[in-house]
Design a protein around this motif. Structure first.
Motif, PDB file in Angstrom:
ATOM      1  N   ASN A 170       0.785  -1.230  -0.025  1.00 47.11           N
ATOM      2  CA  ASN A 170       0.034  -0.065   0.123  1.00 47.11           C
ATOM      3  C   ASN A 170       0.932   1.327   0.070  1.00 47.11           C
ATOM      4  OD1 ASN A 170       1.022   0.084   2.480  1.00 47.11           O
ATOM      5  ND2 ASN A 170      -0.996  -0.070   3.773  1.00 47.11           N
ATOM      6  N   ASN A 171       2.049   1.097  -0.375  1.00 44.24           N
ATOM      7  CA  ASN A 171       3.185   2.219  -0.270  1.00 44.24           C
ATOM      8  C   ASN A 171       4.254   1.920  -1.401  1.00 44.24           C
ATOM      9  OD1 ASN A 171       5.850   1.006   1.298  1.00 44.24           O
ATOM     10  ND2 ASN A 171       4.028   0.032   1.921  1.00 44.24           N
ATOM     11  N   ASP A 172       4.896   2.943  -1.374  1.00 37.05           N
ATOM     12  CA  ASP A 172       6.136   2.957  -2.408  1.00 37.05           C
ATOM     13  C   ASP A 172       7.179   2.101  -2.032  1.00 37.05           C
ATOM     14  OD1 ASP A 172       4.697   4.845  -3.969  1.00 37.05           O
ATOM     15  OD2 ASP A 172       5.714   6.486  -3.522  1.00 37.05           O
ATOM     16  N   ASP A 173       7.572   1.931  -0.840  1.00 41.40           N
ATOM     17  CA  ASP A 173       8.749   1.323  -0.511  1.00 41.40           C
ATOM     18  C   ASP A 173       8.998   0.081  -0.670  1.00 41.40           C
ATOM     19  OD1 ASP A 173      11.244   1.769   1.344  1.00 41.40           O
ATOM     20  OD2 ASP A 173      10.425  -0.171   2.157  1.00 41.40           O
ATOM     21  N   ALA A 174       7.736  -0.879  -0.992  1.00 44.36           N
ATOM     22  CA  ALA A 174       7.822  -2.283  -1.419  1.00 44.36           C
ATOM     23  C   ALA A 174       8.204  -2.234  -2.656  1.00 44.36           C
ATOM     24  CB  ALA A 174       6.506  -2.907  -1.427  1.00 44.36           C
ATOM     25  N   TYR A 175       8.284  -1.200  -3.566  1.00 46.37           N
ATOM     26  CA  TYR A 175       8.526  -1.417  -5.096  1.00 46.37           C
ATOM     27  C   TYR A 175      10.104  -1.486  -5.006  1.00 46.37           C
ATOM     28  CZ  TYR A 175       4.197  -0.302  -6.926  1.00 46.37           C
ATOM     29  OH  TYR A 175       2.858  -0.420  -7.351  1.00 46.37           O
ATOM     30  N   ARG A 176      10.747  -1.169  -4.008  1.00 44.65           N
ATOM     31  CA  ARG A 176      12.503  -1.307  -3.991  1.00 44.65           C
ATOM     32  C   ARG A 176      12.784  -2.699  -4.164  1.00 44.65           C
ATOM     33  NH1 ARG A 176      13.499   2.753   0.929  1.00 44.65           N
ATOM     34  NH2 ARG A 176      15.711   2.184   0.546  1.00 44.65           N
TER      35      ARG A 176
END
Lengths: 995, 170
Positions: free
Chosen positions: A325-331
């Motif tokens: 639900n956030n951008d961080d996991a895209y890393r």
């Protein structure tokens, strides 16, 4: 259950040239130096590592840090197996034998899984509602056998435990980017700094990320900073050390495992750290998403998947789904993709990610299911697919059909939650920050600062700025603070909380009540459990915690608290911010009792004191035992003698000839000054003012309630100089008692107190031949009966040694208490034994000594008294009445209850039949119909060799008026008829001790 | 690295006298006569250690306890005080070496930076006298001799203290 090797050909910080072998559930596996147990298991394709606490569901590695709720394994190194070791924190050690917990016969096929099939019988609080008929005890045994996790350590535990204290200007907790930066700033500002890091390596999350910090690659930056810290001479770095507790006055405790895996034997060290200033840089813990069957092995935190990839060179799967639900996991998605791992899909609860993230998606051509959530998983044990559905625009429901996506790993993230546990333990307030969708520190009254992710700071450049400021400010405040200074309430800085990762506050799949969604993996708590709790009106977070067990015990809600709050919020219609939080409690991570004790076990558990003549006693077959904290001879065994025979022989020696007893532990306090007599007069029930120099007197000391607290002899050495003797166990207590009254109540009395207990050894010579022996020795003291009567005191020399002699008796015999400087004691003892040999002298142990006093009916405070006994109960009414002036406790003795004739009073008892025995603790009972009532109890009892029968002392209701009554003594089903008599069984007129 | 040592029975002939004054008298002692708080002060053959607002431990390797008592009597004769020979009850442990502070910090949480401190060390009461940065005398009750020996035996096994060797002269 294995899926084949998952180690990548390159990458990570492990030493690929060094292979480490270990055994997992009977299988020999290998990893590399630098691996954790968890990374090695994942690299070997081990999917199921344990079974869950309550339902025995298969579980896999879930995280890469101390928040791990699943991979709690039994680890045996060097023959000793330790349970519930977090595989994510345990470095891989050659020869390590690892076993899964909570499963039978194996982790892959566990019979306990039947509990999962019957899970509807065991919802939250089931034990309060079920198993009621016929009674709880019918089921208790079975439930207790099934309950719990792990088994006690087995094998010979050679772990050594040590405790250390440490003082510093600035303590920095956390060795990540923020912690390193803060420590560097504090050291540059001139502070003495201690830096604690739970990991074996410094760097924190930076070790797991592809980052540039201040123009350098993360690893290079870490090395540069650590080199500076090491060369500063002001920084002490403690790696693999976990700060576990934060208490008042900036006292923290930490468990140091630096030497836990050394070949010579495991060492655990417990630190108690007092810091002028504390900087918490404890980072944040990623939170999972909640959806149906989200506990299936293969589901793990997205940040953990990235950590295993970048730090350990391990891919957590070959077809990975990312749910966020956030951008961080895209890393994680980008790093895995770039390492060659196929990203099956990214399931994002949001309609769109940040601009840079979108560019990354586009560049890599990744598939993203937008505004969607995982709603279910499938697989036999390991995850093999996830069902995805689209969210409605408000995120409160789903629309459209589910879509199954094949995968062998799922990396989930609902954002990062600051690790505020220590801050909370320090008394810091924590609140929910809506913009960051996490709990953040608010304010604290201790000298503590927070920086980095623990403060909700997720942008690297702002973290560097914040940490440098925290470090330098801490150093400045440490230099200026006085130790007594009290810190003002400090607000956590908010200026650096700029990065939100674009988080959307959707953590739990809506409409999830139809199936089990796991909230707390460690305690097997589901959304359904929280629903039950709310239905039953446990809507406070504290009640919810206790009813469901979510966030309890060693986990303290590291990956469950926030999701539990979110569900509670949804179910009650209240905002999360209004719900509050539970109290985070020490220990942040489990700390062994051994470590807390610091090795104070066995002989070191409590300091035991030794008497000056100890070595002689040991050489002469004394049975040394603990009496009131002192090692003392119970008796001296002669060839072929039993303990009982030795005690009887020693009693007879004193009655017939001569005995020598070491009474050095007797407390001794000197009181000096013009008001010394007046001062002591206020403590004793006896008259002190009338005591003449050279005389001694027996006295009782009471507390304010009139209860007997101690007895002993006090002697007047000169008009302004007294020597107070106390019982051996009460020396320190009476000293403190006198000090308190002098300093707090009567500072106007001009006296000086001085405890001298161990300066003087006490050798007591007792028996009809005592005087004869002393008169044989050279002395300037006249020991004749006329010159030195009973209760006399003399100072002088005896056998060339300075002595103080009191003619007092605890045995009823002619007796001299000889005090000699402790370093002269053994010489005098040996001389007395040698010179007394022809008189039949015998060394006397404490057991015989107590029988001698029992025969005489002398009081032993603490044995013949309890917390209700006053001097009137002991027959001292006349002494109290004759006392001139006031004394502590007198007022209390005037209360009707204290003077009541119905109280328990000290009497002697002797069995009617000479063959009957008595034991201390036996009750004196009366019968009324079928019921039995206690009228008192036997305080002392023993066989008297002098009288040839058992005798005893007892506290008996109306005892003083019941002489010659026959009473019933009851002990464990046995009854004895006994007669009430006066306490003095032997020589009641005192002719022998007055001889 | 020079040898580090723990001597649990150091200075067995050292005279030790405990001096206590009545509080009114303690407050009028001229400065310099006895050690100031948390300090040790040597005056000729006698060193005084501050062990409380009204208490000092006087030690001397050259004067006997009787001489120390006589000195107290002559110097403080008109002030209410009580001086007692405690030579037989107090043992002296001498600890020195590069790791001495780390070792001492295992026993007590004080900073070990004051010249003199009365504290609990290894769960027993001690009077600590700092002789140098890496050398301390600990005065302890003789009845705890065995306990302290065992405590040091255990403490020096910590791998953090590799350069200390437990050596007793008794």
């Amino acid at each position: 259950m294995s899926r084949g090797p998952y180690r990548l050909a390159q990458g990570g910080r492990i030493e690929r040239a060094r292979t480490v072998s270990f055994v997992f559930n009977g299988r020999t596996l290998t990893g590399h130096a630098g691996d954790t147990l968890a990374s090695a298991l994942l690299a070997n394709g081990i999917g199921v590592v344990s079974r869950s606490f309550k339902y025995h569901r298969p579980r896999g590695v879930f995280s890469a840090g101390l928040e791990e709720p699943n991979a709690l394994l039994r680890v045996q190194v060097d023959g000793c197996a330790i349970p519930l070791v977090r595989a994510t924190m345990q470095p891989l050690v050659e020869g390590m034998v690892v076993t899964s917990e909570n499963c039978f016969p194996s982790v892959d096929f566990d019979l306990g899984r039947i509990l999962d099939a019957a899970h509807s019988l065991f919802p939250a609080g089931f034990y309060n509602k079920t198993f009621k008929w016929p009674s709880w005890s019918t089921y208790e045994g079975l439930v207790r056998r099934l309950a719990g996790l792990g088994t006690l350590p087995s094998g010979t535990d050679r772990t050594e435990f040590f405790r250390h204290h440490l003082n510093c200007d600035v303590l920095v907790v956390g060795g990540g980017v923020a912690g390193l930066c803060a420590a560097r700033a504090a050291a540059r500002a001139g502070a003495n700094v201690v830096l604690i890091e739970q990991d074996a390596e410094l760097g924190g999350r930076a070790l797991c990320e592809k980052l540039q910090i201040e123009g350098q690659a993360a690893c290079d930056w870490i090395k540069t900073v650590v080199d500076e810290l090491n060369s500063s001479g002001r920084v002490s770095i403690m790696q693999r050390t976990i700060a576990a507790g934060y208490y008042d006055h900036n006292v923290l405790t930490a468990l140091d495992l630096r030497h836990a895996d050394r070949a010579e034997g495991r060492v655990e060290r417990f630190w108690i750290i007092r810091a002028r200033e504390v900087v918490l840089a404890t980072g944040a813990i990623e939170q999972p998403l909640v959806f149906t069957r989200n506990d299936r092995p293969g589901v793990m935190l997205a940040g953990a998947a990235r950590a295993y990839l970048n730090r350990y060179g391990v891919a957590v799967g070959r077809h990975v789904v990312i749910a966020t639900n956030n951008d961080d996991a895209y890393r994680s998605a980008f790093d895995l993709h770039d390492a060659g791992v196929r990203i099956a899909a990214i399931v994002d609860a949001r309609a769109r990610a940040g601009v840079q993230v979108e560019e990354g998606i586009e560049r890599r051509k990744l598939r993203v299911n937008r505004s969607s959530m995982i709603v279910d998983t499938r697989g036999s044990s390991l995850v093999s697919g996830v069902a995805v559905r689209q969210l409605t625009s408000d995120g409160r429901g789903f629309q459209g059909p589910s879509q199954w996506i094949e995968c062998d790993a799922v990396a989930v993230s609902s954002g990062w939650n600051p690790t505020v546990h220590l801050y909370s333990q320090a008394g810091g307030k924590v609140r929910y920050e809506l913009s960051l969708a996490c709990l953040v520190p608010e304010s604290c009254r201790q000298r503590v600062r927070v920086t980095g992710a623990v403060n909700g700071e997720f942008a690297l450049d702002r973290v560097l700025e914040s940490a440098a400021r925290a470090g330098s400010d801490a150093a400045h405040d440490a230099a200026s603070a006085t130790p007594q200074g009290r810190a003002e309430t400090r607000a956590a800085p908010v200026a650096y909380r700029t990065e939100t990762h674009g988080i959307r506050e959707i953590r739990c799949a809506p409409d999830g009540a139809s199936a089990r969604q796991w909230v707390d993996l460690l305690h097997d708590v589901t959304r359904e459990d929280i629903e039950i709790a709310v239905r039953e009106n446990y809507t406070s977070v504290e009640h919810l915690k206790r009813y469901t067990t979510t966030g309890m015990a060693v986990d303290q809600g590291k990956t469950s608290n926030l999701n539990a709050l979110a569900i509670l919020s949804e179910l009650t219609g209240r905002e999360i911010a209004s719900l509050g939080t539970t109290t985070f409690r020490p220990q942040f991570m489990p700390v062994t009792f051994g470590a807390i004790s610091g090795g104070q076990q066995g002989d070191l558990y409590s300091p035991v004191r030794h008497m000056p003549v100890h070595e002689w006693h040991v050489r002469h077959a004394a049975q040394m035992e603990d009496y009131g904290g002192w090692k003392r001879p119970a008796c001296y065994l002669r060839q072929g003698e039993s303990r009982e025979q030795a005690i009887l022989r020693e009693v007879q020696a004193v009655r017939s000839a001569l005995g020598l007893f070491e009474g050095s532990p007797l407390g001794k306090i000197e009181v000096r000054g013009p008001d010394a007599a007046q001062f002591l007069h206020r403590f004793y029930i006896n008259n002190v003012l009338s005591l003449q120099p050279g005389k001694a007197r027996y006295g009782l000391m009471l507390n304010e309630n009139g209860i007997v607290m101690d007895d002993g002899i006090f002697a007047r050495l000169s008009p302004e100089h007294f020597l107070v003797s106390t019982t051996a166990a009460n020396g320190d207590r009476v000293t403190a008692w006198l000090e308190e009254w002098h300093q707090c109540e009567w500072p106007d009395l001009n006296v000086v107190l001085m405890p001298v207990t161990t300066q003087w050894a006490v050798l007591t010579l007792a028996g009809p031949l005592a005087r004869a022996l002393l008169q044989e020795l050279s002395s300037d003291i006249d020991f004749s009966a006329a010159a030195f009567p009973h209760l006399g005191f003399r100072s002088g020399e005896l056998a060339g040694r300075p002595v103080r002699v009191q003619r007092v008796s605890f045995t009823g015999e002619l007796s001299y208490e000889i005090s000699v400087p402790a370093n002269e004691a053994q010489g005098l003892w040996e001389e007395l034994m040698t010179r007394g040999e022809k008189l039949g002298i015998a060394p006397i142990g404490i057991e015989a000594w107590l029988i001698l006093r029992l025969e005489k009916g002398f009081l032993h405070v603490g044995t013949d008294t309890d917390g209700t006994t006053n001097p009137l109960d002991l027959g001292f009414a006349r002494v109290v009445d004759n006392k001139v002036g006031d004394f502590i406790g007198r007022r209390s003795l005037m209360r009707p209850h204290d003077r009541s004739e119905n109280r328990r009073q000290l009497v002697g008892i002797e069995p009617i039949s000479r063959a009957d025995t008595l034991v201390p603790g036996a009750h004196i009972v009366t019968h009324s119909g079928s019921s039995r009532r206690s009228e008192g109890f036997v305080t002392s009892a023993a066989f008297s060799p002098t009288l040839g029968r058992f005798i005893g002392l007892a506290l008996l209701e109306r005892g003083h008026a019941r002489l010659d009554d026959v009473i019933t003594v009851f002990d464990e089903g046995r009854t004895v008829q006994a007669r009430v008599v006066k306490p003095a069984f032997f020589d009641p007129k005192g002719e022998r001790m007055n001889a | 690295m020079r040898e580090a040592s723990i001597d649990l029975n150091a200075h067995p002939r050292r005279a030790k006298v405990r001096l206590r004054m009545a509080m009114p008298a303690a407050s009028v002692i001229p400065r310099g006569a006895l050690a100031e708080p948390l300090q040790a002060q040597t005056d000729g053959d006698v060193t005084s250690l501050w062990i409380g607002p009204d208490q000092w431990l006087l030690i001397s390797d050259r004067l006997p306890a009787d001489a120390l008592l006589a000195r107290c009597a002559s110097q403080l004769g008109n002030l209410l005080h009580h001086a007692v020979d405690v030579s037989a009850s107090l043992n002296c442990a001498h600890v020195n070496g590069p790791s001495v502070r780390a070792l001492l910090r295992m026993g007590s949480g004080i900073t070990w930076s004051d010249q003199c401190a009365r504290t609990r060390f290894a769960s027993i009461p001690v009077i600590a006298h700092r002789l140098a940065e890496d050398a301390f005398d600990l005065y302890y009750d003789r009845s705890y001799r065995y306990h302290l020996e065992r405590w040091f035996d255990h403490a020096v096994r910590d791998p953090l203290l590799t350069d200390l060797q437990c050596r007793s002269s008794s």
